[in-house]
Write an enzyme that holds these catalytic residues in place. Structure first.
Site, PDB file in Angstrom:
ATOM      1  N   GLY A 129      -5.646  -4.641   1.767  1.00 24.96           N
ATOM      2  CA  GLY A 129      -6.859  -4.610   0.959  1.00 24.96           C
ATOM      3  C   GLY A 129      -7.997  -3.983   1.739  1.00 24.96           C
ATOM      4  O   GLY A 129      -9.107  -4.523   1.794  1.00 24.96           O
ATOM      5  N   HIS A 130      -7.704  -2.845   2.370  1.00 25.94           N
ATOM      6  CA  HIS A 130      -8.734  -2.101   3.095  1.00 25.94           C
ATOM      7  C   HIS A 130      -8.228  -0.696   3.394  1.00 25.94           C
ATOM      8  O   HIS A 130      -7.041  -0.399   3.223  1.00 25.94           O
ATOM      9  CB  HIS A 130      -9.121  -2.820   4.381  1.00 25.94           C
ATOM     10  CG  HIS A 130      -7.989  -3.087   5.308  1.00 25.94           C
ATOM     11  ND1 HIS A 130      -7.427  -2.122   6.108  1.00 25.94           N
ATOM     12  CD2 HIS A 130      -7.286  -4.209   5.563  1.00 25.94           C
ATOM     13  CE1 HIS A 130      -6.453  -2.639   6.810  1.00 25.94           C
ATOM     14  NE2 HIS A 130      -6.327  -3.914   6.498  1.00 25.94           N
ATOM     15  N   ALA A 131      -9.155   0.148   3.851  1.00 21.27           N
ATOM     16  CA  ALA A 131      -8.813   1.474   4.370  1.00 21.27           C
ATOM     17  C   ALA A 131      -9.461   1.603   5.740  1.00 21.27           C
ATOM     18  O   ALA A 131     -10.271   0.758   6.142  1.00 21.27           O
ATOM     19  CB  ALA A 131      -9.327   2.566   3.428  1.00 21.27           C
ATOM     20  N   ARG A 161      -4.759   0.446   1.424  1.00 20.58           N
ATOM     21  CA  ARG A 161      -3.423  -0.141   1.404  1.00 20.58           C
ATOM     22  C   ARG A 161      -3.455  -1.623   1.088  1.00 20.58           C
ATOM     23  O   ARG A 161      -4.377  -2.340   1.455  1.00 20.58           O
ATOM     24  CB  ARG A 161      -2.679   0.106   2.720  1.00 20.58           C
ATOM     25  CG  ARG A 161      -2.841  -0.898   3.841  1.00 20.58           C
ATOM     26  CD  ARG A 161      -4.179  -0.836   4.515  1.00 20.58           C
ATOM     27  NE  ARG A 161      -4.588   0.504   4.914  1.00 20.58           N
ATOM     28  CZ  ARG A 161      -4.264   1.063   6.054  1.00 20.58           C
ATOM     29  NH1 ARG A 161      -3.573   0.386   6.928  1.00 20.58           N
ATOM     30  NH2 ARG A 161      -4.701   2.257   6.369  1.00 20.58           N
TER      31      ARG A 161
END
Ligand code: TYD
Length: 137
Positions: free
Chosen positions: A52-54, A99
Site C-alpha cells: 500500500g505504497h510506492a 504495490r
C-alpha cells in the site's frame, strides 16, 4: 516514469545437487543494482494485506523464499497481478510503482533485496497523492 510492464520476472540461476538447490545473486549481475539492504517478511497472519505504497527511487527484487503470495502492481494507469511461489524467480519492481501484497500462504517468507537503505522520505503512502501528484506528473 516506469510502468507495470517494466516490472519483470527474472529467472535466477539454480545449482542443483542430490542434496538440494542453491540460487545465488550477486550485485550488478543477477541483481541489476547494488544491493544496499535486505529484509524479509515472515510470521504473516492469514488474510493480511501489506504494502500500500510506492517509492520515489527504490528498486527492489522480491523473492518468495518460501510459500507464495500475490503482488498487485499499479502505475496509476495500468495494473498487473503477479503470483510468486518459486524461490528461483525474482520480481523486479522499478521505482514509482504502487504495490499491494496479499494472499500470503501459511509460513511464507517474502525476501526483498533493495537498492537503497531505509528512508521514510522515499515512500509515497497516500494513494490519492500517488494518483494525483505523482502518477499524473
Ligand atoms: P513497510 O515498508 O510499510 O512494510 P510493508 O510494505 O511490508 O507493509 O514497513 C513497515 C514498517 O517497518 C514501517 O514502520 C517502516 C519499518 N521499516 C523499517 O524501519 N526499515 C525497513 O527497512 C523497512 C522495509 C520497514
Amino acid at each position: 516514469m516506469f510502468s507495470v510492464e517494466d516490472c519483470l520476472i527474472v529467472n535466477l540461476p539454480k545449482i542443483y545437487s542430490q542434496s538440494g538447490t542453491i540460487t545465488v545473486l550477486e550485485n550488478n549481475s543477477e541483481v541489476p543494482f547494488d544491493v544496499k539492504r535486505i529484509y524479509y517478511l515472515y510470521d504473516i497472519p492469514m488474510g493480511i494485506e501489506r504494502g500500500g505504497h510506492a517509492h520515489y527511487n527504490l528498486e527492489q527484487f522480491i523473492i518468495a523464499a518460501s510459500g507464495s503470495f500475490n503482488f498487485l502492481l499499479n502505475d496509476g494507469k495500468n495494473k498487473k497481478e503477479i503470483f510468486l511461489n518459486d524461490p528461483s524467480k525474482a520480481l523486479h519492481i522499478k521505482p514509482g510503482i504502487w504495490r499491494e501484497i496479499k494472499d500470503f500462504s501459511s509460513g511464507s517468507i517474502c525476501l526483498v533485496l533493495a537498492s537503497q537503505e531505509y528512508s521514510e522520505e522515499d515512500y509515497i503512502r497516500d494513494y490519492d497523492e500517488y494518483l494525483n501528484n505523482y502518477a499524473k506528473s
